[in-house]
Design a protein around this motif. Structure first.
Motif, PDB file in Angstrom:
ATOM      1  N   ASN A 123       0.785  -1.238   0.000  1.00 51.81           N
ATOM      2  CA  ASN A 123       0.000   0.000   0.000  1.00 51.81           C
ATOM      3  C   ASN A 123       0.816   1.288   0.000  1.00 51.81           C
ATOM      4  N   LEU A 124       2.067   1.221  -0.435  1.00 46.86           N
ATOM      5  CA  LEU A 124       2.849   2.456  -0.480  1.00 46.86           C
ATOM      6  C   LEU A 124       2.375   3.382  -1.588  1.00 46.86           C
ATOM      7  N   PHE A 125       2.070   2.828  -2.760  1.00 42.53           N
ATOM      8  CA  PHE A 125       1.763   3.659  -3.927  1.00 42.53           C
ATOM      9  C   PHE A 125       0.446   3.262  -4.573  1.00 42.53           C
ATOM     10  N   ALA A 126      -0.289   4.263  -4.988  1.00 40.10           N
ATOM     11  CA  ALA A 126      -1.477   4.058  -5.821  1.00 40.10           C
ATOM     12  C   ALA A 126      -1.207   4.760  -7.148  1.00 40.10           C
ATOM     13  N   THR A 127      -1.526   4.114  -8.256  1.00 38.85           N
ATOM     14  CA  THR A 127      -1.243   4.689  -9.569  1.00 38.85           C
ATOM     15  C   THR A 127      -2.537   4.904 -10.355  1.00 38.85           C
ATOM     16  N   HIS A 128      -2.532   5.929 -11.189  1.00 39.14           N
ATOM     17  CA  HIS A 128      -3.689   6.271 -12.018  1.00 39.14           C
ATOM     18  C   HIS A 128      -3.183   6.670 -13.401  1.00 39.14           C
ATOM     19  N   THR A 129      -3.965   6.371 -14.416  1.00 38.10           N
ATOM     20  CA  THR A 129      -3.631   6.794 -15.773  1.00 38.10           C
ATOM     21  C   THR A 129      -4.668   7.801 -16.258  1.00 38.10           C
ATOM     22  N   PHE A 130      -4.203   8.787 -17.040  1.00 41.22           N
ATOM     23  CA  PHE A 130      -5.068   9.878 -17.492  1.00 41.22           C
ATOM     24  C   PHE A 130      -4.835  10.193 -18.968  1.00 41.22           C
ATOM     25  N   THR A 131      -5.863  10.753 -19.588  1.00 38.07           N
ATOM     26  CA  THR A 131      -5.745  11.457 -20.859  1.00 38.07           C
ATOM     27  C   THR A 131      -6.597  12.711 -20.732  1.00 38.07           C
ATOM     28  N   LEU A 132      -6.546  13.549 -21.730  1.00 42.09           N
ATOM     29  CA  LEU A 132      -7.482  14.666 -21.769  1.00 42.09           C
ATOM     30  C   LEU A 132      -8.787  14.154 -22.374  1.00 42.09           C
ATOM     31  N   GLY A 133      -9.818  14.155 -21.622  1.00 40.03           N
ATOM     32  CA  GLY A 133     -11.112  13.660 -22.085  1.00 40.03           C
ATOM     33  C   GLY A 133     -11.392  12.242 -21.627  1.00 40.03           C
ATOM     34  N   GLY A 134     -10.384  11.524 -21.156  1.00 46.29           N
ATOM     35  CA  GLY A 134     -10.599  10.165 -20.653  1.00 46.29           C
ATOM     36  C   GLY A 134     -10.719   9.111 -21.734  1.00 46.29           C
ATOM     37  N   GLY A 135     -10.448   9.474 -22.990  1.00 41.72           N
ATOM     38  CA  GLY A 135     -10.577   8.505 -24.077  1.00 41.72           C
ATOM     39  C   GLY A 135      -9.363   7.602 -24.199  1.00 41.72           C
ATOM     40  N   GLU A 136      -9.522   6.522 -24.967  1.00 48.18           N
ATOM     41  CA  GLU A 136      -8.437   5.568 -25.178  1.00 48.18           C
ATOM     42  C   GLU A 136      -7.277   6.215 -25.922  1.00 48.18           C
ATOM     43  N   VAL A 137      -6.095   5.656 -25.702  1.00 51.03           N
ATOM     44  CA  VAL A 137      -4.896   6.167 -26.347  1.00 51.03           C
ATOM     45  C   VAL A 137      -4.075   4.976 -26.848  1.00 51.03           C
ATOM     46  N   THR A 138      -3.422   5.148 -27.989  1.00 52.26           N
ATOM     47  CA  THR A 138      -2.632   4.068 -28.576  1.00 52.26           C
ATOM     48  C   THR A 138      -1.156   4.271 -28.273  1.00 52.26           C
ATOM     49  N   SER A 139      -0.516   3.244 -27.725  1.00 46.89           N
ATOM     50  CA  SER A 139       0.905   3.331 -27.384  1.00 46.89           C
ATOM     51  C   SER A 139       1.766   3.161 -28.637  1.00 46.89           C
ATOM     52  N   ASP A 140       3.066   3.307 -28.467  1.00 46.38           N
ATOM     53  CA  ASP A 140       3.987   3.164 -29.598  1.00 46.38           C
ATOM     54  C   ASP A 140       4.020   1.741 -30.138  1.00 46.38           C
ATOM     55  N   LEU A 141       3.590   0.767 -29.342  1.00 53.54           N
ATOM     56  CA  LEU A 141       3.562  -0.627 -29.788  1.00 53.54           C
ATOM     57  C   LEU A 141       2.213  -1.014 -30.388  1.00 53.54           C
ATOM     58  N   GLY A 142       1.329  -0.033 -30.549  1.00 49.75           N
ATOM     59  CA  GLY A 142       0.022  -0.292 -31.127  1.00 49.75           C
ATOM     60  C   GLY A 142      -0.989  -0.861 -30.156  1.00 49.75           C
ATOM     61  N   ILE A 143      -0.630  -0.954 -28.893  1.00 45.87           N
ATOM     62  CA  ILE A 143      -1.550  -1.464 -27.866  1.00 45.87           C
ATOM     63  C   ILE A 143      -2.390  -0.310 -27.350  1.00 45.87           C
ATOM     64  N   VAL A 144      -3.691  -0.504 -27.348  1.00 45.80           N
ATOM     65  CA  VAL A 144      -4.616   0.549 -26.930  1.00 45.80           C
ATOM     66  C   VAL A 144      -4.823   0.475 -25.421  1.00 45.80           C
ATOM     67  N   ILE A 145      -4.701   1.612 -24.764  1.00 51.60           N
ATOM     68  CA  ILE A 145      -4.861   1.696 -23.312  1.00 51.60           C
ATOM     69  C   ILE A 145      -6.087   2.532 -22.993  1.00 51.60           C
ATOM     70  N   ARG A 146      -6.900   2.019 -22.104  1.00 51.47           N
ATOM     71  CA  ARG A 146      -8.053   2.793 -21.623  1.00 51.47           C
ATOM     72  C   ARG A 146      -7.666   3.409 -20.280  1.00 51.47           C
ATOM     73  N   PRO A 147      -7.554   4.718 -20.189  1.00 57.33           N
ATOM     74  CA  PRO A 147      -7.113   5.358 -18.941  1.00 57.33           C
ATOM     75  C   PRO A 147      -8.166   5.279 -17.842  1.00 57.33           C
TER      76      PRO A 147
END
Length: 336
Positions: A61-85
């Motif tokens: 329980n030391l760290f909690a992590t969160h992912t974000f975009t502007l608008g909360g929409g999906e984003v495609t990484s450089d490897l073509g894998i789509v991430i849902r924030p």
């Protein structure tokens, strides 16, 4: 009652997960946000994330992590894998974060975004530490948040950052930590950048535990204090190698001295200056640590483990083991 002992720095990290301490209330989460830009470097992001996840494995329980975009929409990484924030950065309470990491990549377009720029400035005003991965530093620099700071960015984008942040010092390092700005130019740099941030908050013991799991070869003879970046000197390294090779029949200090052609006093000084402990204590902790590994990952009975680790009797092994881990070897979880 067995008197409790604490591992010295050289072995603290390796055993951090297994030491049974008195129960305490769960520590408050330190919250880290990752802002994912289009075509962000997935390897750099996962290196940073894995470092935090491994820290939680060692101390829950030391760290909690969160992912974000502007608008909360999906984003495609450089490897073509789509991430849902997890969320839209615009609607998230920035003051809940302790570190905000802007994740870029080789193909992430360097286009200014007024909304992102204002959010980053707002985060800085709230005292949140800011970081950039790959070309993420450009977005910090473009927002004026690297003025007066040293920073790192992928070589492909150094000229662009130098142009966008004229009052920053763009280095050729793989990562750079300067006060509350953390920047990394590569996946490996992301690992060491986050590692240093963790060390600043939670100390060298946790850093060593993470490194022992994730970067063994690179750190085998690395000094335990990450801020000093000191490696073991060759004579001390030789003594440690001898200890590691002679666990079942431990060598005494006179024998070690003869093998490395150093006096007893010189060896004691090496251990004190570079590892902050004595040769005898280091050797004992090395054997206790190996005993823990054998108990967890082999089917050997406790008696044979004690012999394999150079203890004169099972009772002596049990006493030492209990002193360090808070429970006897007979209670160790067998993971094999």
């Amino acid at each position: 009652m067995v008197e409790r002992r604490v591992f010295s720095e050289g072995h603290q990290g390796k055993n951090l997960r297994y030491v049974k301490n008195e129960p305490t209330s769960a520590p408050a989460h330190t919250r880290v946000g990752f802002f994912l830009l289009e075509h962000f470097s997935l390897p750099a992001f996962t290196q940073a994330l894995d470092t935090l996840v491994t820290a939680n494995l060692l101390q829950a329980n030391l760290f909690a992590t969160h992912t974000f975009t502007l608008g909360g929409g999906e984003v495609t990484s450089d490897l073509g894998i789509v991430i849902r924030p997890d969320a839209d950065l615009r609607t998230h309470r920035l003051e809940d974060l302790h570190l905000l990491v802007v994740c870029g990549g080789l193909r992430t377009p360097l286009r200014g975004n007024q909304e992102l720029r204002l959010l980053l400035k707002k985060a800085a005003e709230k005292g949140i530490a800011l970081a950039g991965l790959w070309n993420g530093a450009w977005f910090l620099g473009q927002a004026g948040l690297l003025d007066g700071y040293r920073c790192a960015i992928h070589p492909e984008h150094r000229p662009a950052l130098a142009e966008a942040a004229k009052y920053s010092q763009v280095t050729s390092e793989s990562y750079m930590v300067d006060r509350d700005r953390y920047t990394a130019a590569s996946p490996n740099g992301a690992f060491y950048m986050v590692l240093e941030w963790i060390g600043q908050r939670h100390g060298a013991g946790l850093v060593d535990g993470i490194v022992d799991i994730l970067a063994f070869e690179a750190s085998r003879y690395r000094r335990v204090n990450p801020k000093l970046h000191i490696k073991m000197t060759p004579p001390l390294r030789e003594v440690v190698k001898l200890m590691e090779a002679n666990l079942e029949d431990p060598l005494d200090l006179e024998q070690l001295s003869a093998y490395v052609k150093r006096s007893r006093r010189q060896i004691e000084r090496l251990f004190k200056d570079q590892l902050g402990t004595t040769p005898l204590r280091y050797y004992l902790e090395l054997r206790v640590t190996e005993g823990r590994r054998l108990l967890q990952h082999s089917a050997l009975p406790v008696v044979q483990v004690a012999v394999a680790c150079g203890f004169v009797s099972p009772s002596h092994f049990s006493k030492c083991y209990t002193a360090y881990f808070g429970y006897p070897p007979s209670k160790e979880a067998r993971l094999n």
